[in-house]
Design a protein around this motif. Structure first.
Motif, PDB file in Angstrom:
ATOM      1  N   ASP A  75       0.869  -1.070   0.006  1.00 28.39           N
ATOM      2  CA  ASP A  75      -0.005  -0.024  -0.067  1.00 28.39           C
ATOM      3  C   ASP A  75       1.070   1.231  -0.068  1.00 28.39           C
ATOM      4  O   ASP A  75       2.100   1.209   0.601  1.00 28.39           O
TER       5      ASP A  75
ATOM      6  N   ASP B 183       0.058   4.045   1.627  1.00 22.96           N
ATOM      7  CA  ASP B 183      -0.047   4.770   2.954  1.00 22.96           C
ATOM      8  C   ASP B 183       1.059   4.591   4.065  1.00 22.96           C
ATOM      9  O   ASP B 183       0.451   4.982   5.128  1.00 22.96           O
TER      10      ASP B 183
ATOM     11  N   GLN C 119       1.407   1.897   5.704  1.00 20.68           N
ATOM     12  CA  GLN C 119       0.881   0.829   6.695  1.00 20.68           C
ATOM     13  C   GLN C 119       1.828  -0.151   6.301  1.00 20.68           C
ATOM     14  O   GLN C 119       2.118  -1.026   7.386  1.00 20.68           O
TER      15      GLN C 119
ATOM     16  N   ARG D 290       2.032  -4.258  11.459  1.00 24.24           N
ATOM     17  CA  ARG D 290       1.335  -3.413  10.516  1.00 24.24           C
ATOM     18  C   ARG D 290       1.350  -1.896  11.191  1.00 24.24           C
ATOM     19  O   ARG D 290       0.440  -1.896  12.403  1.00 24.24           O
TER      20      ARG D 290
ATOM     21  N   ARG E 284      -2.020   3.951   9.456  1.00 24.60           N
ATOM     22  CA  ARG E 284      -1.596   4.983   8.296  1.00 24.60           C
ATOM     23  C   ARG E 284      -1.067   6.367   8.493  1.00 24.60           C
ATOM     24  O   ARG E 284      -1.244   6.672   9.685  1.00 24.60           O
TER      25      ARG E 284
HETATM   26 MG    MG Z   1      -4.188   1.493   4.475  1.00 21.18          MG
END
Ligand code: MG
Ligand code: UDP
Length: 324
Positions: free
Chosen positions: A96, A98, A100, A199, A202
């Motif tokens: 991703d 962002d 993350q 994880r 964001r």
């Molecule tokens: Mg995300």
């Protein structure tokens, strides 16, 4: 520094103006430190904010950033597909944009793949910044999806993973419209292992997934990979119709034995009829789900259209020099 392999990073971008610069900087830094040959393939999924401008500005300062801009918003699964099809690497990493998925994990993912694995997925040990309902529902979703499709969909896996070229080529052959990538990874198989990671939250901005999008994705995943829902409904209705048949026979016999009492049988008629209708409607719903999907697949449309492609690739520059 690894010189003999090309590493591609593929990341979908949808309205990520708040994250994208930080993401590119961090990722490019990791790539530069570890690999001689790399590309960062950003797929703009019809962003409406300034993401594309920001990426183009960064392309002027930084090498090896490719931008594939789709003609509209197709959703993350299609954007990832476009990136996989466009990528040239021996090893391709999906992540991703962002932050993350921490870019610092890239070298470990690739190293593990180099030990002889075709897929190494980053297994989430924590899911920071995700709500309780999302955690619980995704847990059960993976269980149901695994059961129904007969493929093992690990519940700790996201899309953050590295593929060997063999796997990317295999995924690229799958042209279905209702694509839920995690099902497709399971479908193609190959030698898979995992690498645990935390994880992050964001970096900025908000999740692009609301519950209706998640429900849609789950339905796509289950129905396009399994005909079990149809089976369950047919089994259920066979049993129910058997019971109804027995009831009807019972009423018939009762009517012969004691005709007067059954005369006011209007209520039982109504019960029977509504039961029958309810089965009928469930049936119709399921059948239309399938027919809807068959319709989409038979159209055999291209999965996406590319609006524009811009590169700041070293490979591209070398070509230009050759031409001169
Ligand atoms: Mg995300
Ligand atoms: N994304 C996309 N198209 C969409 C929605 C999301 O390409 O229609 C991208 C988004 O830019 C991000 C990734 O998919 O890089 C994951 O999206 P998000 O962070 O909103 O999902 P979450 O992490 O909350 O599951």
């Amino acid at each position: 520094m690894k010189k003999d392999i090309i590493v591609s990073i593929v990341a979908p971008v949808y309205n990520e103006e708040a994250c994208i610069e930080a993401y590119i900087n961090e990722t490019i830094q990791v790539l530069q430190a570890h690999y001689l040959n790399y590309e960062l393939v950003l797929v703009d999924d019809g962003s409406l904010d300034h993401s594309v401008e920001l990426i183009k500005t960064m392309q002027q300062k930084t090498e090896n950033i490719r931008l594939i801009s789709l003609s509209r918003n197709y959703g993350r699964e299609i954007a990832m597909t476009a990136g996989l099809e466009g990528s040239i690497g021996d090893y391709v990493i999906l992540m991703d944009s962002d932050l993350q998925d921490p870019p610092s994990l890239i070298p470990s993912l690739v190293d593990k793949a180099l030990q002889g694995y075709d897929v190494v997925y980053a297994a989430r040990t924590s899911r920071e910044g995700e709500g309780f309902i999302k955690k619980v529902s995704s847990k059960y979703f993976y269980k149901i999806a695994s059961n129904m499709s007969g493929f093992d969909i690990p519940e700790d896996a996201g899309d953050y993973r590295v593929f060997s070229r063999k796997v990317v080529n295999s995924l690229n052959q799958l042209k279905e419209q209702n694509r839920y990538m995690k099902m497709l990874y399971a479908y193609v198989g190959f030698k898979v292992t995992k690498l645990p990671f935390d994880r992050n939250r964001r970096f900025a901005g908000e999740t692009k997934y609301n519950y209706s999008k998640l429900v849609n994705a789950s339905l796509d995943a289950i129905i396009s990979f399994s005909n079990k829902p149809l089976r369950i409904v047919s089994l259920f209705s066979i049993i129910l119709s058997f019971i109804l048949f027995l009831t009807a026979t019972g009423i018939f016999i009762y009517k012969i034995i004691d005709a007067e009492k059954i005369a006011e049988g209007w209520a039982s008629m109504m019960v029977l009829m509504s039961l029958m209708f309810s089965i009928l409607f469930v049936f119709l719903a399921v059948i239309s789900e399938y027919i809807g999907r068959v319709l989409v697949e038979t159209k055999n449309r291209p999965l996406y259209y590319i609006k524009e492609e811009t590169n700041s690739s070293v490979l591209q520059k070398e070509n230009i020099i050759d031409d001169l």
